[in-house]
Structures are given as C-alpha cells and as structure tokens.
Motif scaffolding. Sequence first.
Motif, PDB file in Angstrom:
ATOM      1  N   VAL A  20      20.017  15.927  -2.280  1.00 49.68           N
ATOM      2  CA  VAL A  20      20.410  14.704  -2.990  1.00 49.68           C
ATOM      3  C   VAL A  20      21.894  14.411  -2.774  1.00 49.68           C
ATOM      4  CG1 VAL A  20      20.773  13.719  -5.303  1.00 49.68           C
ATOM      5  CG2 VAL A  20      18.593  14.821  -4.735  1.00 49.68           C
ATOM      6  N   LEU A  21      22.723  15.421  -2.949  1.00 52.44           N
ATOM      7  CA  LEU A  21      24.165  15.202  -2.845  1.00 52.44           C
ATOM      8  C   LEU A  21      24.605  14.920  -1.408  1.00 52.44           C
ATOM      9  CD1 LEU A  21      25.319  17.875  -5.412  1.00 52.44           C
ATOM     10  CD2 LEU A  21      25.357  15.383  -5.705  1.00 52.44           C
ATOM     11  N   GLU A  22      23.995  15.590  -0.442  1.00 51.81           N
ATOM     12  CA  GLU A  22      24.339  15.300   0.951  1.00 51.81           C
ATOM     13  C   GLU A  22      23.877  13.905   1.339  1.00 51.81           C
ATOM     14  OE1 GLU A  22      22.907  18.642   3.267  1.00 51.81           O
ATOM     15  OE2 GLU A  22      24.753  19.773   2.858  1.00 51.81           O
ATOM     16  N   PHE A  23      22.737  13.466   0.825  1.00 50.54           N
ATOM     17  CA  PHE A  23      22.273  12.096   1.067  1.00 50.54           C
ATOM     18  C   PHE A  23      23.285  11.088   0.531  1.00 50.54           C
ATOM     19  CE2 PHE A  23      19.981   8.241  -0.158  1.00 50.54           C
ATOM     20  CZ  PHE A  23      19.368   7.912   1.048  1.00 50.54           C
ATOM     21  N   GLU A  24      23.953  11.445  -0.568  1.00 48.52           N
ATOM     22  CA  GLU A  24      24.964  10.567  -1.173  1.00 48.52           C
ATOM     23  C   GLU A  24      26.326  10.695  -0.486  1.00 48.52           C
ATOM     24  OE1 GLU A  24      24.601   8.233  -3.569  1.00 48.52           O
ATOM     25  OE2 GLU A  24      22.438   8.632  -3.617  1.00 48.52           O
ATOM     26  N   GLY A  25      26.412  11.549   0.542  1.00 53.41           N
ATOM     27  CA  GLY A  25      27.636  11.649   1.327  1.00 53.41           C
ATOM     28  C   GLY A  25      28.563  12.793   0.963  1.00 53.41           C
ATOM     29  N   PHE A  26      28.129  13.677   0.083  1.00 56.41           N
ATOM     30  CA  PHE A  26      28.950  14.810  -0.323  1.00 56.41           C
ATOM     31  C   PHE A  26      28.674  16.014   0.571  1.00 56.41           C
ATOM     32  CE2 PHE A  26      28.347  12.364  -4.254  1.00 56.41           C
ATOM     33  CZ  PHE A  26      29.667  12.133  -4.594  1.00 56.41           C
ATOM     34  N   GLN A  27      29.689  16.837   0.762  1.00 59.28           N
ATOM     35  CA  GLN A  27      29.510  18.125   1.430  1.00 59.28           C
ATOM     36  C   GLN A  27      29.151  19.134   0.345  1.00 59.28           C
ATOM     37  OE1 GLN A  27      33.018  19.554   3.404  1.00 59.28           O
ATOM     38  NE2 GLN A  27      32.020  21.412   4.098  1.00 59.28           N
ATOM     39  N   VAL A  28      28.173  19.998   0.620  1.00 61.46           N
ATOM     40  CA  VAL A  28      27.667  20.913  -0.395  1.00 61.46           C
ATOM     41  C   VAL A  28      27.592  22.343   0.146  1.00 61.46           C
ATOM     42  CG1 VAL A  28      25.712  21.440  -1.925  1.00 61.46           C
ATOM     43  CG2 VAL A  28      26.283  19.055  -1.413  1.00 61.46           C
ATOM     44  N   LEU A 103      24.137  18.657 -17.971  1.00 58.73           N
ATOM     45  CA  LEU A 103      22.857  17.978 -17.773  1.00 58.73           C
ATOM     46  C   LEU A 103      21.739  18.941 -18.138  1.00 58.73           C
ATOM     47  CD1 LEU A 103      23.093  16.098 -14.343  1.00 58.73           C
ATOM     48  CD2 LEU A 103      22.845  15.069 -16.604  1.00 58.73           C
ATOM     49  N   SER A 104      20.754  18.437 -18.846  1.00 58.25           N
ATOM     50  CA  SER A 104      19.615  19.247 -19.238  1.00 58.25           C
ATOM     51  C   SER A 104      18.510  19.108 -18.200  1.00 58.25           C
ATOM     52  CB  SER A 104      19.125  18.764 -20.605  1.00 58.25           C
ATOM     53  OG  SER A 104      18.044  19.533 -21.035  1.00 58.25           O
ATOM     54  N   LYS A 105      17.959  20.262 -17.774  1.00 58.56           N
ATOM     55  CA  LYS A 105      16.824  20.264 -16.852  1.00 58.56           C
ATOM     56  C   LYS A 105      15.549  19.975 -17.638  1.00 58.56           C
ATOM     57  CE  LYS A 105      18.501  23.974 -13.798  1.00 58.56           C
ATOM     58  NZ  LYS A 105      18.201  25.345 -13.366  1.00 58.56           N
ATOM     59  N   PRO A 106      14.630  19.251 -17.084  1.00 54.45           N
ATOM     60  CA  PRO A 106      14.734  18.521 -15.822  1.00 54.45           C
ATOM     61  C   PRO A 106      15.567  17.260 -16.018  1.00 54.45           C
ATOM     62  CG  PRO A 106      12.607  18.092 -16.810  1.00 54.45           C
ATOM     63  CD  PRO A 106      13.303  19.077 -17.709  1.00 54.45           C
ATOM     64  N   PHE A 107      16.292  16.877 -14.997  1.00 52.62           N
ATOM     65  CA  PHE A 107      17.115  15.674 -15.079  1.00 52.62           C
ATOM     66  C   PHE A 107      16.745  14.739 -13.940  1.00 52.62           C
ATOM     67  CE2 PHE A 107      19.504  19.174 -13.158  1.00 52.62           C
ATOM     68  CZ  PHE A 107      19.663  18.703 -11.863  1.00 52.62           C
ATOM     69  N   ASP A 108      17.057  13.475 -14.131  1.00 50.62           N
ATOM     70  CA  ASP A 108      16.843  12.464 -13.107  1.00 50.62           C
ATOM     71  C   ASP A 108      17.960  12.604 -12.077  1.00 50.62           C
ATOM     72  OD1 ASP A 108      17.521   9.598 -12.033  1.00 50.62           O
ATOM     73  OD2 ASP A 108      15.444   9.492 -12.750  1.00 50.62           O
ATOM     74  N   VAL A 109      17.629  12.566 -10.794  1.00 51.66           N
ATOM     75  CA  VAL A 109      18.658  12.750  -9.771  1.00 51.66           C
ATOM     76  C   VAL A 109      19.730  11.660  -9.828  1.00 51.66           C
ATOM     77  CG1 VAL A 109      17.260  14.147  -8.216  1.00 51.66           C
ATOM     78  CG2 VAL A 109      17.254  11.663  -7.967  1.00 51.66           C
ATOM     79  N   GLN A 110      19.364  10.477 -10.298  1.00 54.23           N
ATOM     80  CA  GLN A 110      20.366   9.425 -10.433  1.00 54.23           C
ATOM     81  C   GLN A 110      21.384   9.766 -11.518  1.00 54.23           C
ATOM     82  OE1 GLN A 110      20.872   7.083  -8.226  1.00 54.23           O
ATOM     83  NE2 GLN A 110      19.108   7.900  -7.129  1.00 54.23           N
ATOM     84  N   ASP A 111      20.932  10.443 -12.575  1.00 52.38           N
ATOM     85  CA  ASP A 111      21.868  10.910 -13.609  1.00 52.38           C
ATOM     86  C   ASP A 111      22.802  11.969 -13.035  1.00 52.38           C
ATOM     87  OD1 ASP A 111      20.778   9.226 -15.520  1.00 52.38           O
ATOM     88  OD2 ASP A 111      19.404  10.755 -16.306  1.00 52.38           O
ATOM     89  N   LEU A 112      22.268  12.821 -12.178  1.00 49.78           N
ATOM     90  CA  LEU A 112      23.091  13.830 -11.519  1.00 49.78           C
ATOM     91  C   LEU A 112      24.169  13.161 -10.671  1.00 49.78           C
ATOM     92  CD1 LEU A 112      23.631  16.798 -10.460  1.00 49.78           C
ATOM     93  CD2 LEU A 112      22.122  16.156  -8.571  1.00 49.78           C
ATOM     94  N   VAL A 113      23.767  12.219  -9.841  1.00 53.21           N
ATOM     95  CA  VAL A 113      24.719  11.530  -8.956  1.00 53.21           C
ATOM     96  C   VAL A 113      25.769  10.797  -9.782  1.00 53.21           C
ATOM     97  CG1 VAL A 113      24.970   9.709  -7.218  1.00 53.21           C
ATOM     98  CG2 VAL A 113      23.094  11.361  -7.042  1.00 53.21           C
ATOM     99  N   LYS A 114      25.346  10.157 -10.856  1.00 55.21           N
ATOM    100  CA  LYS A 114      26.287   9.446 -11.725  1.00 55.21           C
ATOM    101  C   LYS A 114      27.303  10.419 -12.339  1.00 55.21           C
ATOM    102  CE  LYS A 114      26.452   6.561 -15.849  1.00 55.21           C
ATOM    103  NZ  LYS A 114      25.676   5.936 -16.936  1.00 55.21           N
ATOM    104  N   SER A 115      26.832  11.554 -12.819  1.00 56.41           N
ATOM    105  CA  SER A 115      27.735  12.562 -13.399  1.00 56.41           C
ATOM    106  C   SER A 115      28.718  13.087 -12.356  1.00 56.41           C
ATOM    107  CB  SER A 115      26.934  13.733 -13.981  1.00 56.41           C
ATOM    108  OG  SER A 115      26.203  13.330 -15.097  1.00 56.41           O
ATOM    109  N   VAL A 116      28.216  13.363 -11.154  1.00 57.82           N
ATOM    110  CA  VAL A 116      29.079  13.862 -10.084  1.00 57.82           C
ATOM    111  C   VAL A 116      30.155  12.837  -9.751  1.00 57.82           C
ATOM    112  CG1 VAL A 116      29.132  14.448  -7.615  1.00 57.82           C
ATOM    113  CG2 VAL A 116      27.394  15.463  -9.116  1.00 57.82           C
ATOM    114  N   ARG A 117      29.750  11.588  -9.599  1.00 56.06           N
ATOM    115  CA  ARG A 117      30.732  10.529  -9.272  1.00 56.06           C
ATOM    116  C   ARG A 117      31.777  10.374 -10.384  1.00 56.06           C
ATOM    117  NH1 ARG A 117      29.632   8.420  -4.616  1.00 56.06           N
ATOM    118  NH2 ARG A 117      27.532   8.158  -3.816  1.00 56.06           N
ATOM    119  N   GLN A 118      31.347  10.449 -11.623  1.00 56.54           N
ATOM    120  CA  GLN A 118      32.295  10.341 -12.742  1.00 56.54           C
ATOM    121  C   GLN A 118      33.279  11.499 -12.730  1.00 56.54           C
ATOM    122  OE1 GLN A 118      29.667  10.075 -16.129  1.00 56.54           O
ATOM    123  NE2 GLN A 118      29.751   7.834 -16.150  1.00 56.54           N
TER     124      GLN A 118
END
Length: 122
Positions: A20-28, A103-118
């Motif tokens: 998910v994060l690499e798809f969004e352009g992040f190195q992981v 973030l509480s599991k299970p989480f929506d990947v969009q919530d993950l991406v939003k948290s990471v960007r913030q």
Amino acid sequence: MAPILVIDDDPQINALLQDVLEFEGFQVITAQRAIEGLQHLETTKVDLVITDVLMPDKEGLETIREMRQRFPHTKILAISGGLTKSGVDVLELAKRLGAHSVLSKPFDVQDLVKSVRQLLGS
C-alpha cells in the motif's frame, strides 16, 4: 524523503503495508521483530515507524518507549487489534508512551495512508 519502517510480527501485515505504501510512492523497510526494527533505526534514517504493539519478542510498548528515548525525532504510528491481558487498551498506552498516532486493526488502508501523510506533513 527517508523511508518508512514497518515493524509487525505478521508477515501478511508487513507485506500489505509495504504494498500500500509503496503504491502511494513511499519507500518502505520491513521488520518482523522489534529488535530487528531497532537495528534498522541504528543504521538507517527513517521519517516514520509503523509498529504493531503486541509482538512476541519485544512488546511494542517497550519498543515505543525505547524509540522515543533513542530516536526522538522519528514519528511513530502504533497499530494493534488487541487489549492487554487485564483488558487495558494498548493503543491508549502507546499514545501515553509517545506514539504520535494510532490505528486499530483492522483498519481501512485509506485511513492508514491519511495518517501517514499527516504524520509526514505531505
């Protein structure tokens, strides 16, 4: 931008977060053990650590405490789907120990991406 370090003892969660994060352009970078994750922090600058809280080799809470002391400028996103044996919310404890977000599991990947960007200010 420095990479994101993902620490989770579940290889499927590591793979999902990496994809998910690499798809969004992040190195992981991933680690399946807290000790391995801390070793990465000693040798590689990262902007964000995403860590599970309940892990077998070294509890995520202990890892968060150690990261805050040794790597105070690194942002921390704690993830978990559990409670302690006494019923305490581990994500609340993670916040108290210095996690910047949770973030509480299970989480929506969009919530993950939003948290990471913030957390990264992007």
